[in-house]
Scaffold this motif. Structure first.
Motif, PDB file in Angstrom:
ATOM      1  N   PHE A  19       0.866  -1.182   0.000  1.00 36.12           N
ATOM      2  CA  PHE A  19       0.000   0.000   0.000  1.00 36.12           C
ATOM      3  C   PHE A  19       0.898   1.226   0.000  1.00 36.12           C
ATOM      4  N   ASP A  20       0.566   2.196  -0.853  1.00 40.14           N
ATOM      5  CA  ASP A  20       1.360   3.424  -0.942  1.00 40.14           C
ATOM      6  C   ASP A  20       0.457   4.523  -1.484  1.00 40.14           C
ATOM      7  N   LYS A  21      -0.230   5.226  -0.568  1.00 39.65           N
ATOM      8  CA  LYS A  21      -1.161   6.266  -0.977  1.00 39.65           C
ATOM      9  C   LYS A  21      -1.108   7.425   0.009  1.00 39.65           C
ATOM     10  N   VAL A  22      -1.582   8.569  -0.464  1.00 33.46           N
ATOM     11  CA  VAL A  22      -1.747   9.737   0.403  1.00 33.46           C
ATOM     12  C   VAL A  22      -3.145   9.672   1.009  1.00 33.46           C
ATOM     13  N   ILE A  23      -3.214   9.729   2.345  1.00 29.33           N
ATOM     14  CA  ILE A  23      -4.493   9.622   3.034  1.00 29.33           C
ATOM     15  C   ILE A  23      -4.648  10.812   3.978  1.00 29.33           C
ATOM     16  N   PRO A  24      -5.879  11.223   4.239  1.00 29.90           N
ATOM     17  CA  PRO A  24      -6.101  12.302   5.218  1.00 29.90           C
ATOM     18  C   PRO A  24      -5.953  11.767   6.646  1.00 29.90           C
ATOM     19  N   ILE A  25      -5.163  12.435   7.449  1.00 30.32           N
ATOM     20  CA  ILE A  25      -4.899  12.002   8.828  1.00 30.32           C
ATOM     21  C   ILE A  25      -5.101  13.204   9.748  1.00 30.32           C
ATOM     22  N   GLN A  26      -5.836  12.984  10.831  1.00 32.63           N
ATOM     23  CA  GLN A  26      -5.975  14.001  11.869  1.00 32.63           C
ATOM     24  C   GLN A  26      -4.847  13.816  12.886  1.00 32.63           C
ATOM     25  N   ILE A  27      -4.013  14.834  13.012  1.00 34.19           N
ATOM     26  CA  ILE A  27      -2.830  14.763  13.881  1.00 34.19           C
ATOM     27  C   ILE A  27      -3.138  15.478  15.190  1.00 34.19           C
ATOM     28  N   TYR A  28      -2.959  14.767  16.293  1.00 37.25           N
ATOM     29  CA  TYR A  28      -3.160  15.311  17.634  1.00 37.25           C
ATOM     30  C   TYR A  28      -1.786  15.563  18.247  1.00 37.25           C
ATOM     31  N   SER A  29      -1.536  16.806  18.623  1.00 36.03           N
ATOM     32  CA  SER A  29      -0.259  17.157  19.252  1.00 36.03           C
ATOM     33  C   SER A  29      -0.506  18.147  20.375  1.00 36.03           C
ATOM     34  N   GLU A  31       1.499  20.812  20.823  1.00 39.73           N
ATOM     35  CA  GLU A  31       2.263  22.001  20.501  1.00 39.73           C
ATOM     36  C   GLU A  31       1.343  23.180  20.245  1.00 39.73           C
ATOM     37  N   ASN A  32       1.815  24.367  20.631  1.00 36.81           N
ATOM     38  CA  ASN A  32       1.114  25.625  20.351  1.00 36.81           C
ATOM     39  C   ASN A  32      -0.316  25.622  20.874  1.00 36.81           C
ATOM     40  N   THR A  33      -0.547  25.031  22.032  1.00 36.46           N
ATOM     41  CA  THR A  33      -1.886  25.064  22.617  1.00 36.46           C
ATOM     42  C   THR A  33      -1.743  25.080  24.134  1.00 36.46           C
ATOM     43  N   THR A  34      -2.666  25.723  24.753  1.00 28.95           N
ATOM     44  CA  THR A  34      -2.627  25.840  26.208  1.00 28.95           C
ATOM     45  C   THR A  34      -3.583  24.864  26.863  1.00 28.95           C
ATOM     46  N   TYR A  35      -4.749  24.680  26.269  1.00 28.46           N
ATOM     47  CA  TYR A  35      -5.766  23.814  26.851  1.00 28.46           C
ATOM     48  C   TYR A  35      -5.977  22.634  25.914  1.00 28.46           C
ATOM     49  N   GLY A  36      -5.739  21.430  26.435  1.00 30.85           N
ATOM     50  CA  GLY A  36      -6.025  20.235  25.651  1.00 30.85           C
ATOM     51  C   GLY A  36      -5.002  20.017  24.550  1.00 30.85           C
ATOM     52  N   GLN A  37      -5.461  19.354  23.449  1.00 28.52           N
ATOM     53  CA  GLN A  37      -4.591  18.994  22.353  1.00 28.52           C
ATOM     54  C   GLN A  37      -4.892  19.851  21.132  1.00 28.52           C
ATOM     55  N   ASP A  38      -3.850  20.070  20.355  1.00 29.04           N
ATOM     56  CA  ASP A  38      -3.993  20.775  19.093  1.00 29.04           C
ATOM     57  C   ASP A  38      -4.257  19.745  17.997  1.00 29.04           C
ATOM     58  N   VAL A  39      -5.329  19.927  17.227  1.00 27.35           N
ATOM     59  CA  VAL A  39      -5.732  18.974  16.195  1.00 27.35           C
ATOM     60  C   VAL A  39      -5.651  19.665  14.846  1.00 27.35           C
ATOM     61  N   LYS A  40      -4.984  19.014  13.912  1.00 30.94           N
ATOM     62  CA  LYS A  40      -4.951  19.526  12.547  1.00 30.94           C
ATOM     63  C   LYS A  40      -5.066  18.353  11.582  1.00 30.94           C
ATOM     64  N   SER A  41      -5.622  18.650  10.432  1.00 31.45           N
ATOM     65  CA  SER A  41      -5.797  17.625   9.411  1.00 31.45           C
ATOM     66  C   SER A  41      -4.726  17.808   8.348  1.00 31.45           C
ATOM     67  N   SER A  42      -4.096  16.720   7.976  1.00 28.38           N
ATOM     68  CA  SER A  42      -3.024  16.776   6.993  1.00 28.38           C
ATOM     69  C   SER A  42      -3.100  15.550   6.098  1.00 28.38           C
ATOM     70  N   HIS A  43      -2.603  15.691   4.896  1.00 28.79           N
ATOM     71  CA  HIS A  43      -2.544  14.585   3.947  1.00 28.79           C
ATOM     72  C   HIS A  43      -1.120  14.027   3.942  1.00 28.79           C
ATOM     73  N   LEU A  44      -0.974  12.814   4.464  1.00 33.07           N
ATOM     74  CA  LEU A  44       0.327  12.176   4.608  1.00 33.07           C
ATOM     75  C   LEU A  44       0.357  10.874   3.808  1.00 33.07           C
ATOM     76  N   VAL A  45       1.575  10.436   3.532  1.00 38.77           N
ATOM     77  CA  VAL A  45       1.764   9.196   2.782  1.00 38.77           C
ATOM     78  C   VAL A  45       1.840   8.028   3.766  1.00 38.77           C
ATOM     79  N   PHE A  46       0.986   7.036   3.535  1.00 42.89           N
ATOM     80  CA  PHE A  46       0.976   5.833   4.377  1.00 42.89           C
ATOM     81  C   PHE A  46       1.408   4.662   3.508  1.00 42.89           C
ATOM     82  N   ARG A  47       2.443   3.927   3.985  1.00 44.56           N
ATOM     83  CA  ARG A  47       2.963   2.799   3.218  1.00 44.56           C
ATOM     84  C   ARG A  47       2.967   1.549   4.079  1.00 44.56           C
ATOM     85  N   ILE A  48       2.699   0.420   3.408  1.00 48.74           N
ATOM     86  CA  ILE A  48       2.832  -0.903   4.023  1.00 48.74           C
ATOM     87  C   ILE A  48       3.776  -1.687   3.122  1.00 48.74           C
TER      88      ILE A  48
END
Length: 344
Positions: A19-29, A31-48
């Motif tokens: 498998f080698d495709k670009v998929i939408p992934i919600q990243i929880y980090s 960084e740059n947040t005071t309360y809770g987690q910062d969530v952003k959506s990004s298109h990353l490459v996932f390979r198996i």
């Protein structure tokens, strides 16, 4: 040759990823947040990727998972699952399939994340659900730098189907990864270059063959033009002779067919007169049959009325017969009672 990456004691076959495709992934980090987690959506490459590694003096198969960013070459998270440690991972994740089937089922889950309903619609009906790929890099430990998970979300809750503990690639791992990608690109470029050279050679051969065929075609056209002009002159003379013969033959055939047409016309007129006589006779017969039909229909109506009358009389007699039988039974019963009384 196979394209692979030799890293310490294991080999990855990057030339044929499962498998080698670009998929939408919600990243929880965190960084740059005071309360809770910062969530952003990004298109990353996932390979198996399939591979092998040395384990206890034996070669075992492994499955390599990696997440990368096409815009950031240093974004590299990976995980390796071998046949030996798959049993522990299987119990931990409550997986029901075996090692060979696991990557295929993983691909099926990731494909669900690529469907148009990849994000939860709060305005949808309560029965709908969607699959989302999440990546949590907020809590890092010594052995785990992030967790990749596939979540089925609906209006009631979020159900986690699988979680992959990921490692963040260090300098060595990133360099080996980039080197493998470069080697893969160079090998692909080299193979494409060879294909282009082969295609150019084929094109040159085809062009030479086309030029030779074009010259041969020009010679053939010249010869055919000469032959055509000769045939055209002979054909014109022969056509003139045939036209003269056809005119003479047409005149003879015309006279013959005119005589036959006159004979056939006389025969048709005689047949027409005979048919007219028969038509008149048939029309008379039809009129007689129609009259007989009217008389028969009139008799049929009378017969039907008579039949209805007879049926009514029969029904009335049957009814009277039933009444007489009833009276007869009553009389018989009375007679029987009287006889019993006399006997007593």
């Amino acid at each position: 040759p196979n394209i692979y990456v030799l890293m310490a004691d294991y080999t990855l076959h990057r030339e044929s990823p499962l498998f080698d495709k670009v998929i939408p992934i919600q990243i929880y980090s965190s960084e740059n947040t005071t309360y809770g987690q910062d969530v952003k959506s990004s298109h990353l490459v996932f390979r198996i990727i399939q591979g092998t590694r040395q384990h206890a003096a034996q070669i075992e198969r492994l499955i390599h998972f990696e997440i990368t960013d096409e815009h950031d070459p240093y974004f590299y998270y990976y995980m390796d699952v071998g046949e030996q440690d798959f049993s522990h991972f299987k119990r931990e994740q409550h997986i029901l399939v075996e090692f060979n089937v696991f990557p295929l089922k993983m691909i099926e889950l990731i494909e669900l994340c690529l469907l148009p309903s990849g994000s939860l619609d709060l305005n949808s009906s309560a029965g709908t659900s969607s699959f989302v790929a999440n990546m949590d890099i907020s809590g890092r430990t010594a052995s785990i730098s992030g967790v990749f998970s596939i979540v089925e979300a609906n209006l009631f809750k979020q159900l986690n189907h699988i979680s992959l503990p990921l490692k963040l690639g260090d300098d060595t791992a990133v360099k080996l990864y980039l080197a493998s990608r470069l080697f893969l690109s160079m090998e692909t470029s080299h193979r494409q270059k060879e294909d282009i050279e082969q295609l150019n050679a084929n094109l040159a051969a085809v062009s030479a063959e086309r030029d030779s065929m074009a010259a041969e075609l020009a010679d053939m056209r010249t010869m055919k033009n000469v032959e055509f002009q000769t045939l055209q002159a002979a054909h014109a003379q022969e056509l003139s002779n045939l036209q003269i013969q056809a005119m003479e033959s047409n005149q003879q055939v015309r006279a013959k067919w005119e005589a036959q047409c006159d004979s056939a016309k006389a025969a048709c007129e005689a047949l027409q007169r005979d048919l007219q006589g028969k038509t008149t006779a048939y029309e008379k017969q039809i009129a007689d049959v129609s009259q007989e039909k009217v008389e028969v229909e009139f008799k049929l109506r009378d017969t039907n009325r008579l039949l209805q009358t007879v049926q009514m009389d029969r029904d009335r007699l049957l009814k009277e017969c039933d009444e007489l039988q009833q009276l007869n039974r009553i009389a018989a019963e009375e007679k029987s009672c009287l006889q019993r009384d006399l006997i007593r």
